[in-house]
Enzyme design. Structure first.
Site, PDB file in Angstrom:
ATOM      1  N   TYR A  51       0.823  -1.209   0.000  1.00  0.00           N
ATOM      2  CA  TYR A  51       0.000   0.000   0.000  1.00  0.00           C
ATOM      3  C   TYR A  51       0.861   1.265   0.000  1.00  0.00           C
ATOM      4  CZ  TYR A  51      -3.546  -3.363   1.629  1.00  0.00           C
ATOM      5  OH  TYR A  51      -4.378  -4.448   1.764  1.00  0.00           O
ATOM      6  N   VAL A 199     -18.853  -4.471   2.760  1.00  0.00           N
ATOM      7  CA  VAL A 199     -19.933  -3.635   2.226  1.00  0.00           C
ATOM      8  C   VAL A 199     -19.849  -3.499   0.704  1.00  0.00           C
ATOM      9  CG1 VAL A 199     -20.344  -2.365   4.362  1.00  0.00           C
ATOM     10  CG2 VAL A 199     -18.655  -1.497   2.728  1.00  0.00           C
ATOM     11  N   GLY A 202     -19.119  -0.216  -0.999  1.00  0.00           N
ATOM     12  CA  GLY A 202     -20.127   0.788  -0.663  1.00  0.00           C
ATOM     13  C   GLY A 202     -21.518   0.491  -1.164  1.00  0.00           C
ATOM     14  N   LEU A 203     -21.675  -0.561  -1.966  1.00  0.00           N
ATOM     15  CA  LEU A 203     -22.999  -0.900  -2.480  1.00  0.00           C
ATOM     16  C   LEU A 203     -23.940  -1.301  -1.349  1.00  0.00           C
ATOM     17  CD1 LEU A 203     -21.972  -2.984  -5.642  1.00  0.00           C
ATOM     18  CD2 LEU A 203     -22.857  -0.645  -5.605  1.00  0.00           C
ATOM     19  N   LEU A 204     -23.373  -1.939  -0.318  1.00  0.00           N
ATOM     20  CA  LEU A 204     -24.171  -2.368   0.827  1.00  0.00           C
ATOM     21  C   LEU A 204     -24.094  -1.329   1.951  1.00  0.00           C
ATOM     22  CD1 LEU A 204     -23.154  -6.136   0.818  1.00  0.00           C
ATOM     23  CD2 LEU A 204     -25.391  -5.189   0.186  1.00  0.00           C
TER      24      LEU A 204
END
Length: 305
Positions: A51, A199, A202-204
């Site tokens: 990262y 999630v 971000g969809l959930l």
């Protein structure tokens, strides 16, 4: 914050961990999120040498320096940047693992890593050599425990049979139920599942399809077309009158093999919402059954290598 045992290790991890990849390179901003995570009772922090070319490890290590003995730092190894830092090659050799761990320790500013993960893995790897390297690092006290972050069934089976891994990190959510195929194997071997992506980008969440990328709009998300998502997400919300993030996180936590859900957070507000969702009431058997009926059961048929 409730805690769960990681594998059969002595590590007790918070039911939600902070996925640090999304923190960015602004150290001050990242530290506000990490500070809020500590306030919420999070003790599991997940980073990787990959990262931001190691910058993420530096930021995480500095932010946790004052509570080092109270937290569990997890990082990863195996993806090796070239000198130009424009390409990554896979390297699971013992020599690289034993070299890379020293670089991670230096960036993190610590003498030991609580949980060191192989960041991928292929069946063509010399797996016995990789395992030997992790075991040597344990004996030297440079790492406490190790695991893998992989979706390849044959790799998972090999490590489950021949190593002392404590957990496998896999993408797992209501929209990606593939890990359910492997939960029985992990449970039989006292290996935990660390769930990333709970999630589903971000969809959930309460934003639902407003978080859909252009790629999702064109190609959908895994087994779901965009049109299916447009119908499914509101249906889930109507079926279970809970915040959607709460439903999503509680669904993953309902499975006993899961030790922690690792969620990223780009703001303190988002982090606190995630923690509130984890602290909510667990799903009932009826709610779990309804969610499984609404969503697709899937397996890693395309990842048998």
């Amino acid at each position: 914050m409730k805690k769960r045992q990681l594998g059969n290790s002595s590590l007790q991890v918070s039911e939600i961990g902070l996925g640090c990849m999304s923190l960015g390179k602004d150290a001050a901003h990242a530290e506000t999120i990490i500070s809020a995570a500590l306030e919420e009772g999070i003790n599991y922090f997940d980073t990787a040498d990959l990262y931001d070319f190691g910058v993420n490890e530096k930021i995480v290590g500095q932010a946790l320096k004052h509570v080092r003995d109270e937290v569990i730092i997890a990082t990863k190894v195996g993806n090796r940047w070239n000198e130009a830092k424009d390409n990554v090659k896979w390297d699971a050799s013992a020599a690289y693992i034993k070299s890379a761990v020293k670089d991670s320790l230096s960036r993190l500013g610590t003498d030991y890593i609580d949980f060191y993960q192989l960041h991928g893995g292929m069946i063509e790897d010399n797996i016995e050599e990789s395992i030997s390297a992790f075991e040597e690092l344990k004996k030297e006290g440079l790492i406490r425990y190790y695991g893998i972050s992989s979706i390849r069934p044959n790799v998972i089976k090999k490590y489950a049979a021949d190593s002392a891994i404590q957990a496998v990190m896999m993408q797992y959510s209501l929209l990606d139920r593939r890990p359910e195929e492997w939960q029985h194997l992990l449970e039989e071997n006292q290996i935990s599942l660390i769930a990333r992506g709970p999630v589903a980008k971000g969809l959930l969440s309460k934003k639902m399809l407003t978080k859909a990328s252009n790629n999702v709009k064109e190609k959908g998300y895994l087994d779901y077309s965009y049109e299916e998502l447009a119908a499914l997400l509101p249906t889930i919300q109507e079926t279970l009158p809970r915040p959607l993030t709460e439903t999503a996180l509680q669904y993953v936590l309902a499975h006993p093999s899961v030790a922690t859900v690792v969620a990223g957070a780009s703001s303190v507000e988002q982090l606190r919402e995630n923690c509130q969702a984890v602290r909510s009431l667990p799903l009932t058997e009826e709610e779990l059954a309804a969610l499984k009926k609404l969503t697709k059961e899937s397996v890693y048929t395309a990842h048998r290598e």
